[in-house]
Design a protein around this motif. Sequence first.
Motif, mmCIF file in Angstrom:
data_model
loop_
_atom_site.group_PDB
_atom_site.id
_atom_site.type_symbol
_atom_site.label_atom_id
_atom_site.label_comp_id
_atom_site.label_asym_id
_atom_site.label_seq_id
_atom_site.Cartn_x
_atom_site.Cartn_y
_atom_site.Cartn_z
ATOM 1 N N GLY A 1 -47.417 51.800 1.314
ATOM 2 C CA GLY A 1 -47.423 52.657 2.492
ATOM 3 C C GLY A 1 -47.939 54.051 2.178
ATOM 4 N N ARG A 2 -47.532 54.546 1.015
ATOM 5 C CA ARG A 2 -47.907 55.916 0.643
ATOM 6 C C ARG A 2 -49.083 55.979 -0.323
ATOM 7 N NH1 ARG A 2 -42.143 58.951 -0.225
ATOM 8 N NH2 ARG A 2 -41.446 56.934 -1.008
ATOM 9 N N HIS A 3 -49.654 54.812 -0.672
ATOM 10 C CA HIS A 3 -50.755 54.772 -1.648
ATOM 11 C C HIS A 3 -50.358 55.503 -2.922
ATOM 12 C CE1 HIS A 3 -54.246 53.745 1.280
ATOM 13 N NE2 HIS A 3 -53.190 52.993 1.463
ATOM 14 N N ARG A 4 -49.174 55.189 -3.383
ATOM 15 C CA ARG A 4 -48.641 55.886 -4.523
ATOM 16 C C ARG A 4 -48.179 54.859 -5.544
ATOM 17 N NH1 ARG A 4 -44.301 60.593 -3.292
ATOM 18 N NH2 ARG A 4 -42.752 59.012 -3.756
ATOM 19 N N GLY A 5 -48.047 55.252 -6.772
ATOM 20 C CA GLY A 5 -47.567 54.305 -7.762
ATOM 21 C C GLY A 5 -47.521 54.943 -9.130
ATOM 22 N N TRP A 6 -47.028 54.169 -10.043
ATOM 23 C CA TRP A 6 -46.991 54.596 -11.438
ATOM 24 C C TRP A 6 -47.240 53.369 -12.299
ATOM 25 C CZ3 TRP A 6 -43.631 52.001 -14.541
ATOM 26 C CH2 TRP A 6 -42.536 51.369 -13.928
ATOM 27 N N SER A 7 -47.661 53.607 -13.536
ATOM 28 C CA SER A 7 -47.828 52.500 -14.481
ATOM 29 C C SER A 7 -47.622 53.016 -15.894
ATOM 30 C CB SER A 7 -49.218 51.866 -14.356
ATOM 31 O OG SER A 7 -50.213 52.746 -14.820
ATOM 32 N N VAL A 8 -47.139 52.128 -16.725
ATOM 33 C CA VAL A 8 -46.916 52.443 -18.140
ATOM 34 C C VAL A 8 -47.513 51.320 -18.971
ATOM 35 C CG1 VAL A 8 -45.133 52.610 -19.946
ATOM 36 C CG2 VAL A 8 -44.850 53.863 -17.795
ATOM 37 N N LEU A 9 -48.170 51.684 -20.060
ATOM 38 C CA LEU A 9 -48.774 50.693 -20.960
ATOM 39 C C LEU A 9 -48.247 50.911 -22.377
ATOM 40 C CD1 LEU A 9 -50.943 48.402 -21.211
ATOM 41 C CD2 LEU A 9 -52.559 50.183 -21.863
ATOM 42 N N ALA A 10 -47.587 49.886 -22.895
ATOM 43 C CA ALA A 10 -47.116 49.906 -24.287
ATOM 44 C C ALA A 10 -48.051 49.013 -25.084
ATOM 45 C CB ALA A 10 -45.694 49.381 -24.374
ATOM 46 N N ARG A 11 -48.401 49.457 -26.263
ATOM 47 C CA ARG A 11 -49.335 48.660 -27.052
ATOM 48 C C ARG A 11 -49.010 48.785 -28.524
ATOM 49 N NH1 ARG A 11 -55.437 49.249 -25.224
ATOM 50 N NH2 ARG A 11 -55.094 51.353 -25.982
ATOM 51 N N TRP B 1 -44.114 49.171 -30.107
ATOM 52 C CA TRP B 1 -45.248 49.923 -29.576
ATOM 53 C C TRP B 1 -45.689 51.047 -30.498
ATOM 54 C CZ3 TRP B 1 -40.455 50.013 -27.038
ATOM 55 C CH2 TRP B 1 -39.801 51.241 -26.992
ATOM 56 N N ALA B 2 -47.013 51.139 -30.671
ATOM 57 C CA ALA B 2 -47.627 52.235 -31.425
ATOM 58 C C ALA B 2 -48.043 53.332 -30.457
ATOM 59 C CB ALA B 2 -48.831 51.717 -32.210
ATOM 60 N N THR B 3 -48.417 52.934 -29.239
ATOM 61 C CA THR B 3 -48.735 53.916 -28.201
ATOM 62 C C THR B 3 -47.980 53.527 -26.938
ATOM 63 O OG1 THR B 3 -50.663 52.680 -27.435
ATOM 64 C CG2 THR B 3 -51.054 54.373 -29.109
ATOM 65 N N LEU B 4 -47.585 54.559 -26.204
ATOM 66 C CA LEU B 4 -46.843 54.360 -24.960
ATOM 67 C C LEU B 4 -47.335 55.430 -24.004
ATOM 68 C CD1 LEU B 4 -44.505 52.733 -23.638
ATOM 69 C CD2 LEU B 4 -42.938 54.461 -24.513
ATOM 70 N N THR B 5 -48.129 55.018 -23.023
ATOM 71 C CA THR B 5 -48.770 55.983 -22.135
ATOM 72 C C THR B 5 -48.522 55.573 -20.688
ATOM 73 O OG1 THR B 5 -50.801 54.704 -22.324
ATOM 74 C CG2 THR B 5 -50.598 56.611 -23.760
ATOM 75 N N GLY B 6 -48.627 56.532 -19.787
ATOM 76 C CA GLY B 6 -48.390 56.207 -18.397
ATOM 77 C C GLY B 6 -48.979 57.238 -17.460
ATOM 78 N N LEU B 7 -49.114 56.842 -16.219
ATOM 79 C CA LEU B 7 -49.669 57.687 -15.168
ATOM 80 C C LEU B 7 -48.850 57.520 -13.904
ATOM 81 C CD1 LEU B 7 -53.506 56.893 -15.291
ATOM 82 C CD2 LEU B 7 -52.418 59.057 -15.935
ATOM 83 N N LYS B 8 -48.810 58.568 -13.100
ATOM 84 C CA LYS B 8 -48.341 58.413 -11.725
ATOM 85 C C LYS B 8 -49.385 59.042 -10.824
ATOM 86 C CE LYS B 8 -45.656 62.690 -11.735
ATOM 87 N NZ LYS B 8 -44.361 63.363 -11.498
ATOM 88 N N LEU B 9 -49.395 58.625 -9.576
ATOM 89 C CA LEU B 9 -50.335 59.216 -8.626
ATOM 90 C C LEU B 9 -49.624 60.301 -7.828
ATOM 91 C CD1 LEU B 9 -52.484 56.241 -7.325
ATOM 92 C CD2 LEU B 9 -52.978 57.911 -9.112
ATOM 93 N N GLY B 10 -50.099 61.531 -7.984
ATOM 94 C CA GLY B 10 -49.529 62.641 -7.238
ATOM 95 C C GLY B 10 -48.420 63.323 -8.011
ATOM 96 N N ALA B 11 -48.364 64.642 -7.933
ATOM 97 C CA ALA B 11 -47.294 65.412 -8.574
ATOM 98 C C ALA B 11 -46.108 65.502 -7.621
ATOM 99 C CB ALA B 11 -47.809 66.806 -8.929
ATOM 100 N N GLY B 12 -45.007 66.053 -8.093
ATOM 101 C CA GLY B 12 -43.891 66.365 -7.203
ATOM 102 C C GLY B 12 -42.965 65.220 -6.890
ATOM 103 N N TRP B 13 -43.030 64.132 -7.655
ATOM 104 C CA TRP B 13 -42.039 63.062 -7.474
ATOM 105 C C TRP B 13 -41.761 62.420 -8.819
ATOM 106 C CZ3 TRP B 13 -43.140 57.549 -7.696
ATOM 107 C CH2 TRP B 13 -44.467 57.266 -8.037
ATOM 108 N N ASP B 14 -40.612 61.782 -8.907
ATOM 109 C CA ASP B 14 -40.172 61.211 -10.178
ATOM 110 C C ASP B 14 -40.030 59.698 -10.025
ATOM 111 O OD1 ASP B 14 -38.880 60.368 -12.447
ATOM 112 O OD2 ASP B 14 -37.563 62.117 -12.550
ATOM 113 N N PRO B 15 -40.930 58.942 -10.666
ATOM 114 C CA PRO B 15 -40.870 57.485 -10.529
ATOM 115 C C PRO B 15 -39.500 56.921 -10.901
ATOM 116 C CG PRO B 15 -42.861 58.124 -11.718
ATOM 117 C CD PRO B 15 -42.032 59.366 -11.543
#
Lengths: 147, 147
Positions: free
Chosen positions: B76-86, B123-137
């Motif tokens: 609905g809000r075109h928002r999301g987050w993702s995390v990648l462990a590798r 995991w050797a690397t653990l990275t992530g993104l969220k779309l938009g500032a001002g909120w906490d996944p």
Amino acid sequence: MVAEPVELAPWECESLLRSQVVGRVGLTTPDGPSVLPVNYSVVDGTIWMRTAPDSQLGRITAGTVVALEIDEFDHGRHRGWSVLARGPAAALTEPDVVAHLERVWPPRPWAWGDKPTYVGLRWATLTGLKLGAGWDPRHETEVRRTV
Amino acid sequence: MVAEPVELAPWECESLLRSQVVGRVGLTTPDGPSVLPVNYSVVDGTIWMRTAPDSQLGRITAGTVVALEIDEFDHGRHRGWSVLARGPAAALTEPDVVAHLERVWPPRPWAWGDKPTYVGLRWATLTGLKLGAGWDPRHETEVRRTV
């Protein structure tokens, strides 16, 4: 509470693929496998994704095998489905094809950023699973494409 | 409606990783990249997945780099987050370690089937993104582990 995995028919997989707007692209990189969310659309039997030319996806060599995975999980019922499309991908550069794609159904990224590169994935295999018999993921999906 | 991608801090990524129960494992196979849903748990700084010994995941050679991706989308809000462990993964066979894991927090598969093999991803690397500032996944995730 565990359920038996049930294979989805190819037409069910394609129907689900055409119903969604966001999936995860799977790539092989020098640092290992990469899995990243991406908006996509399906036009003319090809999955289209928009990206930046310098992204992992934008930099693939034409013909590289790429995967797109979509799924939905029902945490309350421990149920879900997933579909995996896999095949050779290539960045699209012909202005005619881009113009056609933009008229018909361009992928609409949620993420801000300049994404002028279209990458097309023509799936060679399209497979899927659901957990448990007796339900149709297409009737319970949260997302359906509208015009 | 597009939002700027914002990088998640490592502690945010780890917090999200520990809050979820299902992700997608990314593997490199002879047929190209593979992305498949899997239940997991995090114990002692390692991601644990249960699988069948003859599955793609169960057959990996010790030390093979494997990815685990988790995400949530708000359509609905075109928002999301993702995390990648590798990082490097290996099937676990030591009975002591299996016993410890089963006492502490074994992954609980939703899918029926004999899954006696535990695969650990450190995991050797653990990275992530969220779309938009001002909120906490972490405050909006549908899933939170409970004891």
